[in-house]
Design a protein around this motif. Structure first.
Motif, short mmCIF file in Angstrom:
data_model
loop_
_atom_site.label_atom_id
_atom_site.label_comp_id
_atom_site.label_asym_id
_atom_site.label_seq_id
_atom_site.Cartn_x
_atom_site.Cartn_y
_atom_site.Cartn_z
N LEU A 309 1.10 -1.31 0.15
CA LEU A 309 0.04 -0.07 -0.07
C LEU A 309 0.92 1.22 0.03
O LEU A 309 1.89 1.29 0.54
N PRO A 310 0.43 2.38 -0.62
CA PRO A 310 1.38 3.67 -0.57
C PRO A 310 0.94 4.16 0.95
O PRO A 310 0.13 3.87 1.60
N ALA A 311 1.88 5.03 1.16
CA ALA A 311 1.79 6.12 2.25
C ALA A 311 0.24 6.62 2.53
O ALA A 311 -0.23 7.15 1.09
N GLN A 312 -0.22 6.85 3.33
CA GLN A 312 -1.70 7.54 3.65
C GLN A 312 -1.36 8.90 3.00
O GLN A 312 -2.68 9.36 2.35
N THR A 313 -0.32 9.72 3.20
CA THR A 313 -0.26 11.09 2.55
C THR A 313 -0.40 10.93 1.05
O THR A 313 -0.85 11.88 0.22
N ASP A 314 0.25 9.90 0.48
CA ASP A 314 0.13 9.94 -1.01
C ASP A 314 -1.14 9.49 -1.48
O ASP A 314 -1.42 9.93 -2.62
N LEU A 315 -2.00 8.87 -0.95
CA LEU A 315 -3.22 8.57 -1.12
C LEU A 315 -4.08 9.69 -0.99
O LEU A 315 -4.76 10.07 -1.97
N ILE A 316 -3.91 10.69 -0.06
CA ILE A 316 -4.62 11.93 0.10
C ILE A 316 -4.29 12.69 -1.14
O ILE A 316 -5.32 13.30 -1.71
N ARG A 317 -3.09 12.69 -1.43
CA ARG A 317 -2.64 13.48 -2.56
C ARG A 317 -3.22 13.08 -3.93
O ARG A 317 -3.90 14.05 -4.77
N ALA A 318 -3.49 11.87 -3.94
CA ALA A 318 -4.23 11.30 -5.25
C ALA A 318 -5.58 11.76 -5.38
O ALA A 318 -6.10 12.06 -6.43
N LEU A 319 -6.10 11.48 -4.04
CA LEU A 319 -7.61 12.11 -3.92
C LEU A 319 -7.80 13.51 -4.17
O LEU A 319 -8.84 13.87 -4.74
N ASP A 320 -7.09 13.97 -3.77
CA ASP A 320 -6.96 15.67 -4.12
C ASP A 320 -6.97 15.99 -5.52
O ASP A 320 -7.41 17.18 -5.80
N ALA A 321 -6.32 15.36 -6.23
CA ALA A 321 -6.28 15.45 -7.58
C ALA A 321 -7.52 15.33 -8.41
O ALA A 321 -7.72 15.43 -9.59
N LEU A 322 -8.51 14.56 -7.89
CA LEU A 322 -9.50 14.37 -8.39
C LEU A 322 -10.99 15.09 -8.07
O LEU A 322 -10.80 15.80 -7.15
N PRO A 323 -11.83 15.17 -9.11
CA PRO A 323 -12.84 16.13 -8.59
C PRO A 323 -13.52 15.75 -7.22
O PRO A 323 -13.97 14.72 -7.14
N GLN A 324 -13.40 16.64 -6.34
CA GLN A 324 -14.01 16.39 -4.92
C GLN A 324 -15.29 16.11 -5.03
O GLN A 324 -15.87 15.33 -3.76
N LEU A 339 -6.33 4.39 -4.82
CA LEU A 339 -5.30 3.48 -5.05
C LEU A 339 -5.01 3.15 -6.51
O LEU A 339 -3.83 2.93 -6.98
N ALA A 340 -5.97 3.18 -7.25
CA ALA A 340 -6.01 2.94 -8.96
C ALA A 340 -5.18 4.20 -9.25
O ALA A 340 -4.47 3.88 -10.38
N ALA A 341 -5.72 5.32 -9.08
CA ALA A 341 -4.76 6.53 -9.51
C ALA A 341 -3.30 6.52 -9.42
O ALA A 341 -2.39 7.01 -9.98
N LEU A 342 -2.98 5.81 -8.10
CA LEU A 342 -1.49 5.62 -7.85
C LEU A 342 -0.98 4.23 -8.29
O LEU A 342 0.25 4.00 -8.11
N ASP A 343 -1.87 3.82 -9.14
CA ASP A 343 -1.13 2.47 -9.96
C ASP A 343 -0.87 1.28 -8.85
O ASP A 343 0.19 0.54 -9.00
N THR A 344 -1.29 1.35 -7.81
CA THR A 344 -1.13 0.30 -6.55
C THR A 344 -1.57 -0.96 -7.21
O THR A 344 -2.60 -1.28 -7.53
N PRO A 345 -0.10 -2.05 -6.98
CA PRO A 345 -0.46 -3.15 -7.52
C PRO A 345 -1.76 -4.02 -6.85
O PRO A 345 -1.72 -3.94 -5.77
#
Ligand code: SF4
Length: 353
Positions: A309-324, A339-345
């Motif tokens: 899993l990515p770090a929680q802060t990376d997930l927050i950043r990925a969500l921040d880039a999506l329409p809220q 997680l999909a936006a971060l290409d998490t396997p």
């Protein structure tokens, strides 16, 4: 724990953009294999320490031998046949033996059936990727109702709904269903999902529908409480939601799938994690022991390995880039979208035994 086995007896007539269970056309399972799989699932369920059920999917009404399958499905002793009744109607309305099919369902005690509407005819056909699908669904619902069935309509929310509300209301008024459901599509790490995202509805779309929701017998407060926007989940991840906790929480539902070639998999259709072998020849005692030692697989750890899993802060950043204001069925769906936006396997669709 509740266990559901998805028995894929026949393919589906549509290819819905948001389908998370590998719908779409595929070969039907031969009748002899279905009967053997039912026997095996019954024997397996007898050895499991939990309640087990099975579903005939993706579209049993596509199976030419459906009238023989339904009585066999209800005769199992240790595993309950779960009839969800949802259909595109395309197969039924095209069957010369549709009266016999309805009779087979009624004789087995099933009287409720549902269709899903995705908007007006044009938008519905776009989302399910089949021309004429809307017309066939409505015709099938009218036919089933005339046969004495109880009809349900599931309204599958998307970005078209505000402009299509009147048309949807007309269809509901004409069909006079016994029940109406309103569903906000979920998101799972399934290959289909990204295609639906441009059509996903927002919280603002839902709020425009306010005057219609009560007409459609919906509890607006419950809808708002249960669904989740990207912005809400992002804020909760800053405050009180921890990926670590979510991924270590126990789960009380387990999904397994039997493919048309009779191979039994751990995981829901389209997100399988382990091939357990050919159900026709599997050692049922060993398989029961293996399943009994497994944990639930409905959410989170069913799709992703904790150590990747990515770090929680990376997930927050990925969500921040999506329409809220994009609206999902639940917080878990928003997390999978991030997680999909971060290409998490994922750990899905593994084929090893
Ligand atoms: S969502 Fe249902 S109807 Fe649509 S393709 Fe998938 S299985 Fe078929």
């Amino acid at each position: 724990m509740e266990i559901n086995f998805d028995l894929l007896v026949a393919g589906c007539n549509t290819r819905c953009m948001h389908c998370y269970v590998n719908g779409g056309p595929s070969k039907a399972m031969p009748l002899a294999d279905i009967l053997t799989c039912l026997e095996k699932l019954d024997a397996l369920a007898a050895l499991l320490p939990w309640t087990s059920s099975f579903t005939l999917d993706n579209e049993p009404m596509n199976h030419p031998e459906l009238c023989r399958i339904i009585p066999a499905a209800v005769q199992t002793k240790h595993i309950k046949y779960y009839h969800h009744g949802m259909t595109t109607g395309i197969a039924l309305i095209g069957r010369p033996d549709r009266n016999a099919v309805m009779r087979a369902y009624f004789d087995a005690g099933f009287r409720h059936f549902g269709i899903t509407l995705h908007g007006n005819a044009e938008h519905h056909d776009t989302i399910v990727r089949r021309r004429g699908a809307y017309r066939a669904s409505v015709a099938a619902a009218e036919y089933m109702k005339a046969q004495g069935a109880e009809i349900e309509i599931s309204l599958m929310f998307n970005h078209y709904f505000p402009q299509d509300a009147e048309s949807l209301d007309d269809a509901i008024s004409a069909l006079r269903p016994d029940n109406i459901w309103f569903a906000v599509p979920n998101y799972t790490p399934h290959r289909n999902m990204p295609a639906f995202e441009p059509f996903r509805g927002t919280l603002d779309d839902l709020l425009i529908l306010r005057p219609w929701l009560s007409r459609w017998r919906q509890d607006e407060a419950a809808l708002l409480r249960d669904s989740a926007t990207v912005g809400i989940v992002k804020n909760r991840l800053w405050q009180d939601l921890s990926l670590k906790t979510l991924f270590s929480a126990p789960q009380d539902e387990m999904y397994l799938t039997v493919h048309p070639d009779c191979r039994l998999f751990m995981g829901n259709t389209g997100t399988e994690t382990r091939d357990l072998g050919d159900l026709r020849t599997l050692d049922i005692e060993k398989t029961a022991a293996l399943i009994s030692a497994s944990t639930g697989n409905r959410d989170y750890g069913a799709f992703y390995a904790r150590d990747q899993l990515p770090a929680q802060t990376d997930l927050i950043r990925a969500l921040d880039a999506l329409p809220q204001s994009l609206l999902y069925s639940d917080a878990a769906s928003v997390i999978y979208r991030g997680l999909a936006a971060l290409d998490t396997p994922t750990i899905c669709n593994r084929k090893e035994g």
